[in-house]
Every structure is written in C-alpha cells, then in structure tokens.
Write a protein that holds these residues in place. Structure first.
Motif, PDB file in Angstrom:
ATOM      1  N   HIS A  72     133.228  25.861  89.868  1.00 56.23           N
ATOM      2  CA  HIS A  72     133.551  26.221  88.481  1.00 56.23           C
ATOM      3  C   HIS A  72     134.584  25.272  87.901  1.00 56.23           C
ATOM      4  CE1 HIS A  72     134.976  29.433  85.377  1.00 56.23           C
ATOM      5  NE2 HIS A  72     134.012  28.676  84.873  1.00 56.23           N
TER       6      HIS A  72
ATOM      7  N   GLY B 143     131.767  25.684  82.177  1.00 57.02           N
ATOM      8  CA  GLY B 143     130.821  26.729  81.818  1.00 57.02           C
ATOM      9  C   GLY B 143     131.463  28.094  81.843  1.00 57.02           C
ATOM     10  N   ALA B 144     130.663  29.117  81.546  1.00 56.32           N
ATOM     11  CA  ALA B 144     131.170  30.480  81.532  1.00 56.32           C
ATOM     12  C   ALA B 144     131.464  31.008  82.926  1.00 56.32           C
ATOM     13  CB  ALA B 144     130.168  31.394  80.841  1.00 56.32           C
ATOM     14  N   GLY B 145     130.873  30.390  83.923  1.00 54.74           N
ATOM     15  CA  GLY B 145     131.045  30.837  85.306  1.00 54.74           C
ATOM     16  C   GLY B 145     129.976  30.213  86.164  1.00 54.74           C
TER      17      GLY B 145
ATOM     18  N   VAL C 281     129.358  34.817  87.931  1.00 52.72           N
ATOM     19  CA  VAL C 281     128.920  35.663  86.816  1.00 52.72           C
ATOM     20  C   VAL C 281     127.423  35.959  86.826  1.00 52.72           C
ATOM     21  CG1 VAL C 281     130.802  34.886  85.310  1.00 52.72           C
ATOM     22  CG2 VAL C 281     128.609  33.654  85.283  1.00 52.72           C
TER      23      VAL C 281
ATOM     24  N   GLU D 101     132.592  43.173  81.885  1.00 51.28           N
ATOM     25  CA  GLU D 101     132.175  41.864  81.382  1.00 51.28           C
ATOM     26  C   GLU D 101     130.720  41.839  80.915  1.00 51.28           C
ATOM     27  OE1 GLU D 101     133.441  38.699  84.116  1.00 51.28           O
ATOM     28  OE2 GLU D 101     134.807  40.162  85.021  1.00 51.28           O
TER      29      GLU D 101
ATOM     30  N   ARG E 190     123.558  32.954  81.667  1.00 44.05           N
ATOM     31  CA  ARG E 190     124.827  33.534  82.084  1.00 44.05           C
ATOM     32  C   ARG E 190     125.927  32.488  82.302  1.00 44.05           C
ATOM     33  NH1 ARG E 190     125.485  38.803  80.838  1.00 44.05           N
ATOM     34  NH2 ARG E 190     123.795  40.094  81.612  1.00 44.05           N
ATOM     35  N   THR E 191     125.536  31.293  82.747  1.00 43.95           N
ATOM     36  CA  THR E 191     126.555  30.281  83.062  1.00 43.95           C
ATOM     37  C   THR E 191     126.873  29.364  81.896  1.00 43.95           C
ATOM     38  OG1 THR E 191     124.889  28.701  83.892  1.00 43.95           O
ATOM     39  CG2 THR E 191     125.858  30.254  85.480  1.00 43.95           C
TER      40      THR E 191
ATOM     41  N   PRO F 174     128.256  27.600  78.604  1.00 47.14           N
ATOM     42  CA  PRO F 174     129.562  27.715  77.924  1.00 47.14           C
ATOM     43  C   PRO F 174     129.476  28.608  76.711  1.00 47.14           C
ATOM     44  CG  PRO F 174     129.027  25.414  78.415  1.00 47.14           C
ATOM     45  CD  PRO F 174     127.771  26.210  78.688  1.00 47.14           C
TER      46      PRO F 174
END
Length: 268
Positions: free
Chosen positions: A117, A122-124, A147, A184, A265-266, A268
């Motif tokens: 990460h 990215g978001a996860g 995530v 989340e 999901r990942t 950004p």
C-alpha cells in the motif's frame, strides 16, 4: 511451462516482515493499486500466474508471494502431495486443523500488504486467497491497508466432520473484520464449486452467518467447470477449473467479477 516462461515479466524480490520472522520471495508486476495474490496448493503455478497477469492488465500491481512449492512449476500429483506433506512438516507457519485460529504466516502477509500500500497508493490493497490460503485474505483484513478480500475455495481447516463448518480466523480477528466491514462499507467475496469436499456447505454457511450481507457468495455448478484429470472434482475456481474458452460461462464471469471487485475497491 517453466518458472522462466510464466514469470519472466515479473520482478522478483525477497520480503522480510518487520518482526524478522520470515523471508519469502515475492513476484511483482503491473502499475496501480496493489493486490496480494496468495497461491493455492501446490504453489505459484502457471495458472495462478495467468490470473495475476489479468489483474495486472486491469490496472493493478500484483504481488505474488511464494509460501510453499516452486514458483512457476506445473501441477502434478506427486509434486502436490510432496508440497502438502511439507506444509504439514512446517505447520508452525500454517494452522491446518484448528477452527477459530489464524495461521501465523498471515502476520507476514499483513506486513506485505502494508508495504504494498505504501508503495502503490490507492484506497487500499486487495487480497486473493486460494484453496489452502483461501481464508488468509479474510484474516488479513485486521490490517487497515486491506480493503478487498477474496476467498476462493477456502479449504482450511482440514479434517473430519467436526471441522466442516470451521473457518480459520480467530474470534477477535473476526470481530475486527466485522467492525471494519460495517464502518467502512466494505464487503467480502467468496467462491467455490458446489459439492467440493474441501469447501463444505457448512463452511460457507459459517461465513454467511458471521458476515451477513457483507459476504457475497459465488457458488458454481460443477458441470460448468473445466475438467481436469488431475483432480477428481472441480475445486480451483480461478485457475485449474476455469473455462477460459467460454467468455459467457459462469466460471469466466466469476473471474471477471473478482477482477472488477478488486479494481473498484482499491481505486484511489
């Protein structure tokens, strides 16, 4: 197919967790948010690499750690049996038999996810476990970096009737996962073929009971699987028993759904 052929596009490096417990080879490819793809028995074989190639092609960075077996080696009966017996011999790293207990190697995977990460942003991070490692992706969710967990044919714990409804995650870790899913707005994908002795009905029911509508089960009819004489019944959803020549078929659609889930999901 050899290690050189299937893994040639990948960068290989050794990763040691911060605690210094284990060092494992990791193969990396792609650009974009990270996805940890944890191979099935007997190792990082070419069909696992094929799936990783497709995740990378969809705009993600794949990290393929080698936990057992020989990277790039084709599956054979004797090779698979030898790797399984070897895993039993080094069971301090793997929880193969106990219900409600995570495998120690998951700590190393969580650390790898944190590093991935940090490297990729990215978001996860996504995590895909398969077969022997199927449940690892869920236990990895106790780390905030993860995530998007995908549990493909989660086969642990092994054993008799008393373990059919067992899952390989500690209760405190499951509580953490459930809290994260709610807080989340996350979810978990699970995949299996019906009538797979390694992934009993009771195990998926246990996931459904524990995670409720946050667990999306993709359960496929064995008749839709690609047949392989090396295995008595369909088992490996994303690799051996994926019907790659049937784009509209259920197994190919399941593969595409997994890739879309990871990407969404990942991102950004």
């Amino acid at each position: 197919m050899t290690d050189k052929a299937s893994l040639k596009p990948y960068e290989r490096f050794d990763y040691t967790d911060p605690a210094g417990r284990w060092t494992r080879p990791v193969y990396r490819r792609g650009a974009g948010p990270a996805v940890i793809i944890i191979h099935e028995m007997p190792g990082l074989h070419p069909l696992v690499v094929r799936f990783a190639d497709r995740v990378a092609a969809a705009g993600m960075t794949v990290y393929c750690p080698v936990l057992f077996g020989q990277a790039g080696r084709e599956i054979s009966g004797g090779y698979a049996l030898g790797v399984m017996l070897g895993a039993i011999c080094i069971r301090r790293e793997f929880n193969m038999w106990s219900t409600g207990k995570s495998s120690p190697i998951v700590d190393w995977l969580r650390a790898l996810a944190r590093q991935a990460h940090a490297d990729c942003g990215g978001a996860g991070v996504g995590a895909v476990g398969m077969c022997f490692t199927g449940g690892f992706a869920l236990a990895m969710m106790t780390d905030p970096a993860v995530v998007a967990p995908v549990l493909s044919q989660p086969s642990l714990p092994l054993g008799g009737a008393g373990r059919k409804g067992g899952i390989d995650i500690a209760p405190a870790e499951m509580a953490c996962v459930k809290q994260r899913l709610a807080d989340e707005n996350l979810s978990v994908l699970g995949l299996r073929f019906h009538d797979d002795d390694f992934v009993p009905d009771a195990r998926f029911e246990a996931y459904k009971d524990a995670l409720g509508d946050r667990f999306e089960a993709i359960e496929l009819d064995p008749k839709d699987a690609r047949r392989d004489k090396r295995m008595r019944q369909p088992h490996s959803v994303l690799t051996v028993h994926l019907k790659d020549d049937d784009p509209a078929g259920p197994t190919k659609q399941a593969e595409q759904k997994v890739i879309a889930f990871l990407k969404a999901r990942t991102a950004p």
